[in-house]
Design a protein around this motif. Structure first.
Motif, PDB file in Angstrom:
ATOM      1  N   LEU A 215       0.854  -1.185   0.000  1.00  0.00           N
ATOM      2  CA  LEU A 215       0.000   0.000   0.000  1.00  0.00           C
ATOM      3  C   LEU A 215       0.888   1.232   0.000  1.00  0.00           C
ATOM      4  O   LEU A 215       1.755   1.366   0.864  1.00  0.00           O
ATOM      5  CB  LEU A 215      -0.887   0.033   1.250  1.00  0.00           C
ATOM      6  CG  LEU A 215      -1.823  -1.149   1.429  1.00  0.00           C
ATOM      7  CD1 LEU A 215      -2.081  -1.402   2.898  1.00  0.00           C
ATOM      8  CD2 LEU A 215      -3.107  -0.903   0.684  1.00  0.00           C
ATOM      9  N   GLN A 216       0.701   2.120  -0.961  1.00  0.00           N
ATOM     10  CA  GLN A 216       1.478   3.356  -0.987  1.00  0.00           C
ATOM     11  C   GLN A 216       0.536   4.532  -0.756  1.00  0.00           C
ATOM     12  O   GLN A 216      -0.493   4.665  -1.419  1.00  0.00           O
ATOM     13  CB  GLN A 216       2.228   3.528  -2.299  1.00  0.00           C
ATOM     14  CG  GLN A 216       3.186   4.702  -2.241  1.00  0.00           C
ATOM     15  CD  GLN A 216       4.118   4.783  -3.423  1.00  0.00           C
ATOM     16  OE1 GLN A 216       3.902   4.151  -4.438  1.00  0.00           O
ATOM     17  NE2 GLN A 216       5.156   5.576  -3.300  1.00  0.00           N
ATOM     18  N   TRP A 217       0.923   5.398   0.186  1.00  0.00           N
ATOM     19  CA  TRP A 217       0.114   6.521   0.626  1.00  0.00           C
ATOM     20  C   TRP A 217       0.815   7.833   0.302  1.00  0.00           C
ATOM     21  O   TRP A 217       2.044   7.888   0.238  1.00  0.00           O
ATOM     22  CB  TRP A 217      -0.115   6.434   2.137  1.00  0.00           C
ATOM     23  CG  TRP A 217      -0.857   5.202   2.523  1.00  0.00           C
ATOM     24  CD1 TRP A 217      -0.319   3.997   2.873  1.00  0.00           C
ATOM     25  CD2 TRP A 217      -2.267   5.037   2.559  1.00  0.00           C
ATOM     26  NE1 TRP A 217      -1.319   3.093   3.134  1.00  0.00           N
ATOM     27  CE2 TRP A 217      -2.527   3.709   2.945  1.00  0.00           C
ATOM     28  CE3 TRP A 217      -3.344   5.885   2.311  1.00  0.00           C
ATOM     29  CZ2 TRP A 217      -3.820   3.211   3.094  1.00  0.00           C
ATOM     30  CZ3 TRP A 217      -4.628   5.388   2.453  1.00  0.00           C
ATOM     31  CH2 TRP A 217      -4.854   4.066   2.843  1.00  0.00           C
ATOM     32  N   GLN A 218       0.034   8.899   0.171  1.00  0.00           N
ATOM     33  CA  GLN A 218       0.609  10.225  -0.068  1.00  0.00           C
ATOM     34  C   GLN A 218       1.489  10.668   1.089  1.00  0.00           C
ATOM     35  O   GLN A 218       2.517  11.302   0.882  1.00  0.00           O
ATOM     36  CB  GLN A 218      -0.500  11.258  -0.289  1.00  0.00           C
ATOM     37  CG  GLN A 218      -1.187  11.121  -1.612  1.00  0.00           C
ATOM     38  CD  GLN A 218      -2.347  12.089  -1.754  1.00  0.00           C
ATOM     39  OE1 GLN A 218      -2.887  12.593  -0.767  1.00  0.00           O
ATOM     40  NE2 GLN A 218      -2.733  12.345  -2.997  1.00  0.00           N
ATOM     41  N   THR A 219       1.067  10.334   2.318  1.00  0.00           N
ATOM     42  CA  THR A 219       1.826  10.736   3.505  1.00  0.00           C
ATOM     43  C   THR A 219       1.806   9.612   4.539  1.00  0.00           C
ATOM     44  O   THR A 219       0.936   8.738   4.520  1.00  0.00           O
ATOM     45  CB  THR A 219       1.211  11.986   4.179  1.00  0.00           C
ATOM     46  OG1 THR A 219      -0.109  11.639   4.655  1.00  0.00           O
ATOM     47  CG2 THR A 219       1.144  13.169   3.228  1.00  0.00           C
ATOM     48  N   ARG A 220       2.752   9.675   5.459  1.00  0.00           N
ATOM     49  CA  ARG A 220       2.788   8.730   6.577  1.00  0.00           C
ATOM     50  C   ARG A 220       1.503   8.830   7.402  1.00  0.00           C
ATOM     51  O   ARG A 220       0.931   7.830   7.814  1.00  0.00           O
ATOM     52  CB  ARG A 220       3.998   9.025   7.465  1.00  0.00           C
ATOM     53  CG  ARG A 220       4.036   8.199   8.746  1.00  0.00           C
ATOM     54  CD  ARG A 220       5.258   8.524   9.593  1.00  0.00           C
ATOM     55  NE  ARG A 220       6.480   8.159   8.924  1.00  0.00           N
ATOM     56  CZ  ARG A 220       7.025   6.927   8.968  1.00  0.00           C
ATOM     57  NH1 ARG A 220       6.443   5.981   9.661  1.00  0.00           N
ATOM     58  NH2 ARG A 220       8.148   6.673   8.341  1.00  0.00           N
TER      59      ARG A 220
ATOM     60  N   ALA B  32      -1.529   9.635   6.487  1.00  0.00           N
ATOM     61  CA  ALA B  32      -2.658   8.976   5.815  1.00  0.00           C
ATOM     62  C   ALA B  32      -2.578   7.468   5.982  1.00  0.00           C
ATOM     63  O   ALA B  32      -3.578   6.805   6.276  1.00  0.00           O
ATOM     64  CB  ALA B  32      -2.681   9.355   4.333  1.00  0.00           C
ATOM     65  N   GLY B  33      -1.388   6.908   5.825  1.00  0.00           N
ATOM     66  CA  GLY B  33      -1.213   5.462   5.976  1.00  0.00           C
ATOM     67  C   GLY B  33      -1.456   4.994   7.384  1.00  0.00           C
ATOM     68  O   GLY B  33      -2.100   3.959   7.615  1.00  0.00           O
ATOM     69  N   GLU B  34      -0.961   5.734   8.353  1.00  0.00           N
ATOM     70  CA  GLU B  34      -1.144   5.341   9.748  1.00  0.00           C
ATOM     71  C   GLU B  34      -2.604   5.451  10.174  1.00  0.00           C
ATOM     72  O   GLU B  34      -3.096   4.623  10.933  1.00  0.00           O
ATOM     73  CB  GLU B  34      -0.236   6.167  10.647  1.00  0.00           C
ATOM     74  CG  GLU B  34       1.225   5.779  10.478  1.00  0.00           C
ATOM     75  CD  GLU B  34       2.194   6.628  11.270  1.00  0.00           C
ATOM     76  OE1 GLU B  34       1.794   7.710  11.788  1.00  0.00           O
ATOM     77  OE2 GLU B  34       3.364   6.228  11.365  1.00  0.00           O
ATOM     78  N   ALA B  35      -3.321   6.458   9.693  1.00  0.00           N
ATOM     79  CA  ALA B  35      -4.750   6.593  10.020  1.00  0.00           C
ATOM     80  C   ALA B  35      -5.527   5.404   9.459  1.00  0.00           C
ATOM     81  O   ALA B  35      -6.395   4.839  10.135  1.00  0.00           O
ATOM     82  CB  ALA B  35      -5.301   7.903   9.461  1.00  0.00           C
ATOM     83  N   ALA B  36      -5.211   5.001   8.248  1.00  0.00           N
ATOM     84  CA  ALA B  36      -5.893   3.853   7.648  1.00  0.00           C
ATOM     85  C   ALA B  36      -5.565   2.574   8.412  1.00  0.00           C
ATOM     86  O   ALA B  36      -6.454   1.755   8.666  1.00  0.00           O
ATOM     87  CB  ALA B  36      -5.497   3.726   6.181  1.00  0.00           C
ATOM     88  N   LEU B  37      -4.307   2.393   8.791  1.00  0.00           N
ATOM     89  CA  LEU B  37      -3.913   1.201   9.531  1.00  0.00           C
ATOM     90  C   LEU B  37      -4.644   1.114  10.868  1.00  0.00           C
ATOM     91  O   LEU B  37      -5.080   0.037  11.274  1.00  0.00           O
ATOM     92  CB  LEU B  37      -2.405   1.175   9.745  1.00  0.00           C
ATOM     93  CG  LEU B  37      -1.846  -0.086  10.391  1.00  0.00           C
ATOM     94  CD1 LEU B  37      -2.178  -1.318   9.567  1.00  0.00           C
ATOM     95  CD2 LEU B  37      -0.346   0.042  10.585  1.00  0.00           C
ATOM     96  N   ARG B  38      -4.820   2.245  11.534  1.00  0.00           N
ATOM     97  CA  ARG B  38      -5.575   2.236  12.805  1.00  0.00           C
ATOM     98  C   ARG B  38      -7.004   1.754  12.586  1.00  0.00           C
ATOM     99  O   ARG B  38      -7.556   1.038  13.409  1.00  0.00           O
ATOM    100  CB  ARG B  38      -5.561   3.619  13.443  1.00  0.00           C
ATOM    101  CG  ARG B  38      -4.266   3.951  14.149  1.00  0.00           C
ATOM    102  CD  ARG B  38      -4.368   5.203  15.000  1.00  0.00           C
ATOM    103  NE  ARG B  38      -4.701   6.391  14.233  1.00  0.00           N
ATOM    104  CZ  ARG B  38      -3.823   7.168  13.612  1.00  0.00           C
ATOM    105  NH1 ARG B  38      -2.540   6.884  13.662  1.00  0.00           N
ATOM    106  NH2 ARG B  38      -4.216   8.237  12.951  1.00  0.00           N
ATOM    107  N   SER B  39      -7.609   2.130  11.480  1.00  0.00           N
ATOM    108  CA  SER B  39      -8.979   1.690  11.225  1.00  0.00           C
ATOM    109  C   SER B  39      -9.030   0.194  10.946  1.00  0.00           C
ATOM    110  O   SER B  39      -9.988  -0.475  11.324  1.00  0.00           O
ATOM    111  CB  SER B  39      -9.604   2.478  10.070  1.00  0.00           C
ATOM    112  OG  SER B  39      -9.108   2.046   8.830  1.00  0.00           O
TER     113      SER B  39
END
Length: 119
Positions: free
Chosen positions: A62-67, A69-76
């Motif tokens: 998974l590639q995200w625009q920012t760290r 954004a990726g961390e928020a998605a991972l928490r969900s």
């Protein structure tokens, strides 16, 4: 072209070692989860789910625009559905990695290669 450090994209890699009979179910579950992430979270640039030919490994990229954004998605995902996590727990091993993107090489529609270095 150099990109400033605060504009670096962020990649999450997850490798699952699993019995071959569970590989397709895991691929399906990861596909559904990735579609939800793309729909429900801003910032997903690209995603890939790959299965080894021997049936024993699955790689989720998974590639995200920012760290952030990726961390928020991972928490969900961590608070996600029980069926998904039951399947993930069938894996013999799971390796998680997060990476800051330093170089991208992409082919454009006109077939030219473009290399983008990040300082």
């Amino acid at each position: 072209m150099q990109m400033p450090r605060n504009n670096r994209s962020f990649t999450q890699l997850m490798e699952f070692n699993i019995e071959p009979q569970w590989q397709q179910a895991l691929v399906s579950a990861l596909s559904e989860q990735t579609e939800r992430l793309a729909r429900d979270h801003q910032g997903l640039l690209s995603a890939s789910i790959q299965a080894s030919e021997d049936g024993r490994r699955v790689l989720n990229y998974l590639q995200w625009q920012t760290r952030e954004a990726g961390e928020a998605a991972l928490r969900s995902v961590e608070a996600g559905e029980q069926d998904f996590w039951r399947l993930v727990h069938r894996a013999k091993a799971v390796t998680f990695g997060s990476f800051e993107v330093l170089c991208n090489i992409e082919r454009s529609l006109d077939n030219a290669l473009h290399c983008q270095l990040v300082d």
